[in-house]
Design a protein around this motif. Sequence first.
Motif, PDB file in Angstrom:
ATOM      1  N   LEU A  77       0.859  -1.186   0.000  1.00  0.00           N
ATOM      2  CA  LEU A  77       0.000   0.000   0.000  1.00  0.00           C
ATOM      3  C   LEU A  77       0.892   1.232   0.000  1.00  0.00           C
ATOM      4  CD1 LEU A  77      -2.568  -1.177   2.689  1.00  0.00           C
ATOM      5  CD2 LEU A  77      -2.807  -1.302   0.201  1.00  0.00           C
ATOM      6  N   THR A  78       0.570   2.197  -0.847  1.00  0.00           N
ATOM      7  CA  THR A  78       1.464   3.335  -1.007  1.00  0.00           C
ATOM      8  C   THR A  78       1.305   4.416   0.058  1.00  0.00           C
ATOM      9  OG1 THR A  78      -0.108   4.298  -2.569  1.00  0.00           O
ATOM     10  CG2 THR A  78       1.720   3.023  -3.497  1.00  0.00           C
ATOM     11  N   ALA A  79       0.130   4.532   0.646  1.00  0.00           N
ATOM     12  CA  ALA A  79      -0.099   5.592   1.634  1.00  0.00           C
ATOM     13  C   ALA A  79      -0.104   5.024   3.048  1.00  0.00           C
ATOM     14  CB  ALA A  79      -1.425   6.297   1.351  1.00  0.00           C
ATOM     15  N   PRO A  80       0.491   5.747   3.981  1.00  0.00           N
ATOM     16  CA  PRO A  80       0.392   5.302   5.375  1.00  0.00           C
ATOM     17  C   PRO A  80      -1.043   5.483   5.876  1.00  0.00           C
ATOM     18  CG  PRO A  80       1.478   7.436   5.250  1.00  0.00           C
ATOM     19  CD  PRO A  80       1.259   6.978   3.839  1.00  0.00           C
ATOM     20  N   LEU A  81      -1.457   4.589   6.758  1.00  0.00           N
ATOM     21  CA  LEU A  81      -2.811   4.635   7.292  1.00  0.00           C
ATOM     22  C   LEU A  81      -2.770   4.529   8.811  1.00  0.00           C
ATOM     23  CD1 LEU A  81      -4.468   2.164   4.755  1.00  0.00           C
ATOM     24  CD2 LEU A  81      -4.776   4.656   4.811  1.00  0.00           C
ATOM     25  N   HIS A  82      -3.766   5.125   9.448  1.00  0.00           N
ATOM     26  CA  HIS A  82      -3.940   5.022  10.896  1.00  0.00           C
ATOM     27  C   HIS A  82      -5.087   4.054  11.165  1.00  0.00           C
ATOM     28  CE1 HIS A  82      -1.376   8.519  11.374  1.00  0.00           C
ATOM     29  NE2 HIS A  82      -2.159   9.206  10.567  1.00  0.00           N
ATOM     30  N   LEU A  83      -4.922   3.218  12.172  1.00  0.00           N
ATOM     31  CA  LEU A  83      -5.987   2.317  12.605  1.00  0.00           C
ATOM     32  C   LEU A  83      -6.404   2.736  14.007  1.00  0.00           C
ATOM     33  CD1 LEU A  83      -4.478  -1.111  11.469  1.00  0.00           C
ATOM     34  CD2 LEU A  83      -5.953   0.456  10.172  1.00  0.00           C
ATOM     35  N   LEU A  84      -7.613   3.268  14.115  1.00  0.00           N
ATOM     36  CA  LEU A  84      -8.179   3.673  15.399  1.00  0.00           C
ATOM     37  C   LEU A  84      -9.133   2.571  15.843  1.00  0.00           C
ATOM     38  CD1 LEU A  84      -8.754   5.689  17.686  1.00  0.00           C
ATOM     39  CD2 LEU A  84     -10.442   6.783  16.159  1.00  0.00           C
ATOM     40  N   VAL A  85      -8.801   1.913  16.933  1.00  0.00           N
ATOM     41  CA  VAL A  85      -9.574   0.770  17.403  1.00  0.00           C
ATOM     42  C   VAL A  85     -10.414   1.184  18.613  1.00  0.00           C
ATOM     43  CG1 VAL A  85      -9.461  -1.584  18.306  1.00  0.00           C
ATOM     44  CG2 VAL A  85      -7.754  -0.803  16.642  1.00  0.00           C
ATOM     45  N   ILE A  86     -11.696   0.839  18.555  1.00  0.00           N
ATOM     46  CA  ILE A  86     -12.587   0.996  19.697  1.00  0.00           C
ATOM     47  C   ILE A  86     -12.705  -0.390  20.320  1.00  0.00           C
ATOM     48  CG2 ILE A  86     -14.837   1.771  20.515  1.00  0.00           C
ATOM     49  CD1 ILE A  86     -15.225   3.102  17.718  1.00  0.00           C
ATOM     50  N   SER A  87     -12.453  -0.490  21.613  1.00  0.00           N
ATOM     51  CA  SER A  87     -12.405  -1.808  22.241  1.00  0.00           C
ATOM     52  C   SER A  87     -12.746  -1.721  23.718  1.00  0.00           C
ATOM     53  CB  SER A  87     -10.998  -2.385  22.065  1.00  0.00           C
ATOM     54  OG  SER A  87     -10.910  -3.680  22.610  1.00  0.00           O
ATOM     55  N   GLU A  88     -12.863  -2.869  24.325  1.00  0.00           N
ATOM     56  CA  GLU A  88     -12.907  -3.038  25.781  1.00  0.00           C
ATOM     57  C   GLU A  88     -12.177  -4.339  26.074  1.00  0.00           C
ATOM     58  OE1 GLU A  88     -13.760  -1.053  28.225  1.00  0.00           O
ATOM     59  OE2 GLU A  88     -14.661   0.517  26.975  1.00  0.00           O
ATOM     60  N   ASP A  89     -11.404  -4.360  27.138  1.00  0.00           N
ATOM     61  CA  ASP A  89     -10.542  -5.515  27.388  1.00  0.00           C
ATOM     62  C   ASP A  89     -11.289  -6.775  27.783  1.00  0.00           C
ATOM     63  OD1 ASP A  89     -11.199  -4.786  29.987  1.00  0.00           O
ATOM     64  OD2 ASP A  89      -9.141  -4.826  30.722  1.00  0.00           O
ATOM     65  N   TRP A  90     -12.525  -6.684  28.219  1.00  0.00           N
ATOM     66  CA  TRP A  90     -13.306  -7.848  28.627  1.00  0.00           C
ATOM     67  C   TRP A  90     -13.930  -8.589  27.440  1.00  0.00           C
ATOM     68  CZ3 TRP A  90     -17.829  -6.653  26.499  1.00  0.00           C
ATOM     69  CH2 TRP A  90     -18.222  -5.316  26.461  1.00  0.00           C
ATOM     70  N   CYS A  91     -13.890  -8.004  26.277  1.00  0.00           N
ATOM     71  CA  CYS A  91     -14.570  -8.544  25.098  1.00  0.00           C
ATOM     72  C   CYS A  91     -13.788  -9.714  24.487  1.00  0.00           C
ATOM     73  CB  CYS A  91     -14.743  -7.436  24.065  1.00  0.00           C
ATOM     74  SG  CYS A  91     -15.428  -8.029  22.508  1.00  0.00           S
ATOM     75  N   ILE A  92     -14.455 -10.854  24.323  1.00  0.00           N
ATOM     76  CA  ILE A  92     -13.830 -12.035  23.724  1.00  0.00           C
ATOM     77  C   ILE A  92     -13.308 -11.723  22.332  1.00  0.00           C
ATOM     78  CG2 ILE A  92     -14.292 -14.350  22.794  1.00  0.00           C
ATOM     79  CD1 ILE A  92     -16.292 -14.730  25.085  1.00  0.00           C
ATOM     80  N   ASP A  93     -14.069 -10.987  21.539  1.00  0.00           N
ATOM     81  CA  ASP A  93     -13.640 -10.673  20.178  1.00  0.00           C
ATOM     82  C   ASP A  93     -12.412  -9.773  20.180  1.00  0.00           C
ATOM     83  OD1 ASP A  93     -15.748 -12.100  18.642  1.00  0.00           O
ATOM     84  OD2 ASP A  93     -17.048 -10.714  19.730  1.00  0.00           O
TER      85      ASP A  93
END
Length: 186
Positions: free
Chosen positions: A48-64
Amino acid sequence: MNTLANYFNGGLSFADMAAASVEHGALFAAQRERAIVPDDLLARTQALTAPLHLLVISEDWCIDSQSTLAAVAALADRAGNLDLRIVGRDANPELIDAHLTNGTARSVPVVIVLDADFTELAWWGPRPAPLQQRVSTEWKALEKPERNKEIRRWYAIDKGRTTLTEMVALLERVAAIQPASAIAAS
C-alpha cells in the motif's frame, strides 16, 4: 468536540492497553506474543502506497477484542505503514455510536481506517464474517457460556488468519479509492 485525530492521538498503543488492563493484560500480552502475520498478507499491506492510521474501539473484557486485536497489532507493527491506537468504547459513546454493528449494537472491536489526515475511510468489526455468520445462525440458540466456548474455539483454530485477511482486503479497497493527490501528499 472530539475529532478522529484527537481520538487517535489520545489512544493507547497495543502494549500500553495490555499493560493498563489489570484483569486481562497477561492474556493480551500472550496473544500478541503468539500472533503471526502470514507473509502474503504482510507483503500486500506493505505494498500500500499511503500510510494509514488504525483507530480501534475496544474493551478488554470482550472475547472478540481478546481474540483479534493482537493479530491486528502484529500487522501494524510489522507492516511499517500502519499506526494503531486503541480507545475505550465505554469512555467514548459518541465514537462507538457512529460505528454501530447492524445500526444498533455497540459491539467491539471496531477498527476504523483513517488516512494521513485522519479522515475516516472505512471500518471493520466486530468479528470476522464467517464467525459472525455462525454466531447469528447455528450458535444463536446456544446459552451464552456455550456460545462463548464455540467462539473461543473458532478463534483458536483460525489463529487470526481470517481477521487479517479481511483487514488487508479492506485496506486494499480504501487504498484503491483514495485520490492520487492524497497518496502523493502522504
